[in-house]
Design a protein around this motif. Sequence first.
Motif, PDB file in Angstrom:
ATOM      1  N   ALA A  56       1.365  -7.408  -1.405  1.00 58.40           N
ATOM      2  CA  ALA A  56       2.163  -8.568  -1.802  1.00 58.40           C
ATOM      3  C   ALA A  56       3.265  -8.893  -0.802  1.00 58.40           C
ATOM      4  CB  ALA A  56       2.790  -8.328  -3.179  1.00 58.40           C
ATOM      5  N   ALA A  57       3.698  -7.906  -0.050  1.00 62.13           N
ATOM      6  CA  ALA A  57       4.857  -8.080   0.823  1.00 62.13           C
ATOM      7  C   ALA A  57       4.569  -9.024   1.980  1.00 62.13           C
ATOM      8  CB  ALA A  57       5.307  -6.725   1.357  1.00 62.13           C
ATOM      9  N   ALA A  58       5.606  -9.702   2.415  1.00 62.75           N
ATOM     10  CA  ALA A  58       5.499 -10.599   3.565  1.00 62.75           C
ATOM     11  C   ALA A  58       5.407  -9.789   4.854  1.00 62.75           C
ATOM     12  CB  ALA A  58       6.721 -11.512   3.614  1.00 62.75           C
ATOM     13  N   PRO A  59       4.849 -10.377   5.905  1.00 63.68           N
ATOM     14  CA  PRO A  59       4.848  -9.699   7.204  1.00 63.68           C
ATOM     15  C   PRO A  59       6.283  -9.321   7.604  1.00 63.68           C
ATOM     16  CG  PRO A  59       3.434 -11.633   7.277  1.00 63.68           C
ATOM     17  CD  PRO A  59       4.163 -11.692   5.967  1.00 63.68           C
ATOM     18  N   GLY A  60       6.452  -8.118   8.053  1.00 64.72           N
ATOM     19  CA  GLY A  60       7.776  -7.662   8.442  1.00 64.72           C
ATOM     20  C   GLY A  60       8.511  -6.915   7.349  1.00 64.72           C
ATOM     21  N   THR A  61       8.022  -6.986   6.110  1.00 59.86           N
ATOM     22  CA  THR A  61       8.625  -6.219   5.017  1.00 59.86           C
ATOM     23  C   THR A  61       7.972  -4.851   4.948  1.00 59.86           C
ATOM     24  OG1 THR A  61       9.133  -8.191   3.698  1.00 59.86           O
ATOM     25  CG2 THR A  61       9.019  -6.089   2.534  1.00 59.86           C
ATOM     26  N   ARG A  62       8.785  -3.817   4.994  1.00 57.69           N
ATOM     27  CA  ARG A  62       8.297  -2.440   4.880  1.00 57.69           C
ATOM     28  C   ARG A  62       8.487  -1.955   3.451  1.00 57.69           C
ATOM     29  NH1 ARG A  62      11.560  -2.792   9.081  1.00 57.69           N
ATOM     30  NH2 ARG A  62      13.189  -1.597   8.041  1.00 57.69           N
ATOM     31  N   ILE A  63       7.477  -1.311   2.923  1.00 60.42           N
ATOM     32  CA  ILE A  63       7.514  -0.779   1.560  1.00 60.42           C
ATOM     33  C   ILE A  63       7.613   0.741   1.621  1.00 60.42           C
ATOM     34  CG2 ILE A  63       6.274  -0.522  -0.616  1.00 60.42           C
ATOM     35  CD1 ILE A  63       7.259  -3.363  -0.158  1.00 60.42           C
ATOM     36  N   LEU A  64       8.645   1.280   0.979  1.00 62.71           N
ATOM     37  CA  LEU A  64       8.806   2.725   0.848  1.00 62.71           C
ATOM     38  C   LEU A  64       8.527   3.068  -0.615  1.00 62.71           C
ATOM     39  CD1 LEU A  64       9.668   5.515   1.891  1.00 62.71           C
ATOM     40  CD2 LEU A  64      12.050   4.863   1.411  1.00 62.71           C
ATOM     41  N   ALA A  65       7.332   3.587  -0.889  1.00 62.15           N
ATOM     42  CA  ALA A  65       6.917   3.901  -2.263  1.00 62.15           C
ATOM     43  C   ALA A  65       7.109   5.388  -2.519  1.00 62.15           C
ATOM     44  CB  ALA A  65       5.460   3.508  -2.481  1.00 62.15           C
ATOM     45  N   VAL A  66       7.873   5.711  -3.564  1.00 63.39           N
ATOM     46  CA  VAL A  66       8.218   7.106  -3.844  1.00 63.39           C
ATOM     47  C   VAL A  66       8.177   7.357  -5.343  1.00 63.39           C
ATOM     48  CG1 VAL A  66       9.710   7.223  -1.798  1.00 63.39           C
ATOM     49  CG2 VAL A  66      10.699   6.623  -4.013  1.00 63.39           C
ATOM     50  N   ASN A  67       8.206   8.640  -5.702  1.00 62.81           N
ATOM     51  CA  ASN A  67       8.403   9.039  -7.102  1.00 62.81           C
ATOM     52  C   ASN A  67       9.327  10.247  -7.124  1.00 62.81           C
ATOM     53  OD1 ASN A  67       5.335  10.103  -6.361  1.00 62.81           O
ATOM     54  ND2 ASN A  67       6.598  11.696  -7.318  1.00 62.81           N
ATOM     55  N   PRO A  68      10.021  10.475  -8.225  1.00 65.70           N
ATOM     56  CA  PRO A  68      10.934  11.612  -8.299  1.00 65.70           C
ATOM     57  C   PRO A  68      10.192  12.931  -8.369  1.00 65.70           C
ATOM     58  CG  PRO A  68      10.862  10.462 -10.400  1.00 65.70           C
ATOM     59  CD  PRO A  68      10.073   9.636  -9.437  1.00 65.70           C
ATOM     60  N   ALA A  69      10.913  13.990  -8.072  1.00 64.32           N
ATOM     61  CA  ALA A  69      10.334  15.330  -8.135  1.00 64.32           C
ATOM     62  C   ALA A  69      10.395  15.901  -9.545  1.00 64.32           C
ATOM     63  CB  ALA A  69      11.063  16.261  -7.167  1.00 64.32           C
ATOM     64  N   MET A  70      11.247  15.328 -10.398  1.00 66.44           N
ATOM     65  CA  MET A  70      11.373  15.825 -11.770  1.00 66.44           C
ATOM     66  C   MET A  70      11.167  14.684 -12.748  1.00 66.44           C
ATOM     67  SD  MET A  70      15.457  16.351 -12.339  1.00 66.44           S
ATOM     68  CE  MET A  70      16.659  15.073 -11.944  1.00 66.44           C
ATOM     69  N   GLY A  71      10.611  15.044 -13.907  1.00 65.53           N
ATOM     70  CA  GLY A  71      10.378  14.038 -14.936  1.00 65.53           C
ATOM     71  C   GLY A  71       8.969  14.121 -15.474  1.00 65.53           C
ATOM     72  N   PRO A  72       8.593  13.205 -16.357  1.00 66.44           N
ATOM     73  CA  PRO A  72       7.254  13.224 -16.958  1.00 66.44           C
ATOM     74  C   PRO A  72       6.173  12.744 -16.009  1.00 66.44           C
ATOM     75  CG  PRO A  72       8.487  11.313 -17.721  1.00 66.44           C
ATOM     76  CD  PRO A  72       9.447  12.123 -16.895  1.00 66.44           C
ATOM     77  N   ALA A  73       4.943  13.214 -16.242  1.00 67.63           N
ATOM     78  CA  ALA A  73       3.809  12.799 -15.423  1.00 67.63           C
ATOM     79  C   ALA A  73       3.420  11.354 -15.684  1.00 67.63           C
ATOM     80  CB  ALA A  73       2.614  13.707 -15.684  1.00 67.63           C
ATOM     81  N   SER A  74       3.711  10.866 -16.869  1.00 71.25           N
ATOM     82  CA  SER A  74       3.508   9.456 -17.204  1.00 71.25           C
ATOM     83  C   SER A  74       4.574   9.084 -18.222  1.00 71.25           C
ATOM     84  CB  SER A  74       2.106   9.201 -17.766  1.00 71.25           C
ATOM     85  OG  SER A  74       1.904   9.938 -18.954  1.00 71.25           O
ATOM     86  N   ILE A  75       4.809   7.789 -18.368  1.00 74.75           N
ATOM     87  CA  ILE A  75       5.852   7.316 -19.284  1.00 74.75           C
ATOM     88  C   ILE A  75       5.181   6.536 -20.399  1.00 74.75           C
ATOM     89  CG2 ILE A  75       7.919   5.893 -19.509  1.00 74.75           C
ATOM     90  CD1 ILE A  75       8.486   6.572 -16.538  1.00 74.75           C
ATOM     91  N   GLU A  76       5.177   7.150 -21.576  1.00 79.33           N
ATOM     92  CA  GLU A  76       4.501   6.577 -22.737  1.00 79.33           C
ATOM     93  C   GLU A  76       5.409   6.743 -23.953  1.00 79.33           C
ATOM     94  OE1 GLU A  76      -0.146   7.429 -21.586  1.00 79.33           O
ATOM     95  OE2 GLU A  76       1.164   9.146 -21.924  1.00 79.33           O
ATOM     96  N   GLY A  77       6.368   5.836 -24.079  1.00 80.23           N
ATOM     97  CA  GLY A  77       7.268   5.885 -25.225  1.00 80.23           C
ATOM     98  C   GLY A  77       8.694   6.216 -24.831  1.00 80.23           C
ATOM     99  N   TYR A  78       9.579   6.138 -25.829  1.00 81.68           N
ATOM    100  CA  TYR A  78      11.014   6.248 -25.605  1.00 81.68           C
ATOM    101  C   TYR A  78      11.427   7.612 -25.048  1.00 81.68           C
ATOM    102  CZ  TYR A  78      11.476   1.960 -28.404  1.00 81.68           C
ATOM    103  OH  TYR A  78      11.392   0.681 -28.866  1.00 81.68           O
ATOM    104  N   TYR A  79      10.809   8.681 -25.508  1.00 83.53           N
ATOM    105  CA  TYR A  79      11.205  10.024 -25.068  1.00 83.53           C
ATOM    106  C   TYR A  79      10.933  10.202 -23.579  1.00 83.53           C
ATOM    107  CZ  TYR A  79      11.707  15.120 -25.154  1.00 83.53           C
ATOM    108  OH  TYR A  79      12.106  16.411 -24.920  1.00 83.53           O
ATOM    109  N   ASP A  80       9.704   9.866 -23.157  1.00 79.96           N
ATOM    110  CA  ASP A  80       9.379   9.946 -21.732  1.00 79.96           C
ATOM    111  C   ASP A  80      10.326   9.077 -20.913  1.00 79.96           C
ATOM    112  OD1 ASP A  80       7.216  11.574 -22.331  1.00 79.96           O
ATOM    113  OD2 ASP A  80       5.755   9.940 -22.254  1.00 79.96           O
TER     114      ASP A  80
END
Length: 249
Positions: free
Chosen positions: A25-49
């Motif tokens: 989706a990004a325009a030419p010249g836009t760099r995307i840095l995609a990351v995830n945290p090292a701690m937390g749930p494996a997926s987010i399904e509901g308020y607790y996660d």
Amino acid sequence: MEILVVNPNTTASMTARIGAAARDAAAPGTRILAVNPAMGPASIEGYYDEALAVPGLLEEITRREREAARAGTPLAGTVIACFDDVGLDAARCVARGPVVGICEAAMQTASLLGGSFGVVTTLQRSVPALERLAQRYGMAGRCRVRAAEVPVLALEDPTSGALERLRAEIARSLDEDGAESIVLGCAGMADLARALSQEFGVPVVDGVSAAVKLVEGLAALGLRTSKRGGYAHPLPKAYAGMLAGFAPV
């Protein structure tokens, strides 16, 4: 410009898919840095996660912003790539650039494409949270949220039947609810939007792509989150126990 895209769960394979969609989706010249945290749930399904994903999300945003600033290349903005818009308000307090959640981005985009839209998400337990977000964003009267009863991580398994259930729920949204466009209610669906739009003949909005374009636009206009009022930087104070490292300075 460089945009930080944070998947708030800890599943690296999903982060890779989200990053690929963001780069498409990004325009030419836009760099995307995609990351995830090292701690937390494996997926987010509901308020607790959702609640337990916030510390890792904020830690990742703060760390990446500091690294970019030290390198002399400040981030143009941040995308929170979870459809619950996990930790959005808190992230806007600590980030220097604009922060966009994919739910808000997708709903605002869909509102420009037709009078009503359907949101098709993963599990029924996520529906109340998304209905509350629709109210917050002024979209409650324009959309209905449906669940395909697909666990988030099943989206990565081609043998799970997840895509078939998603397609069936999209068809119901169009036929029974009168939706004029569809919003995909999970970041893990980001790579499906184009094919589903062609199949059903209506706009199908992926929030990751929409959020990337919004951040690009805000950055191009030189706009950042206001630090006056609710999104002001947190006041310095001591935090206790496991959260001691999160104390604002």
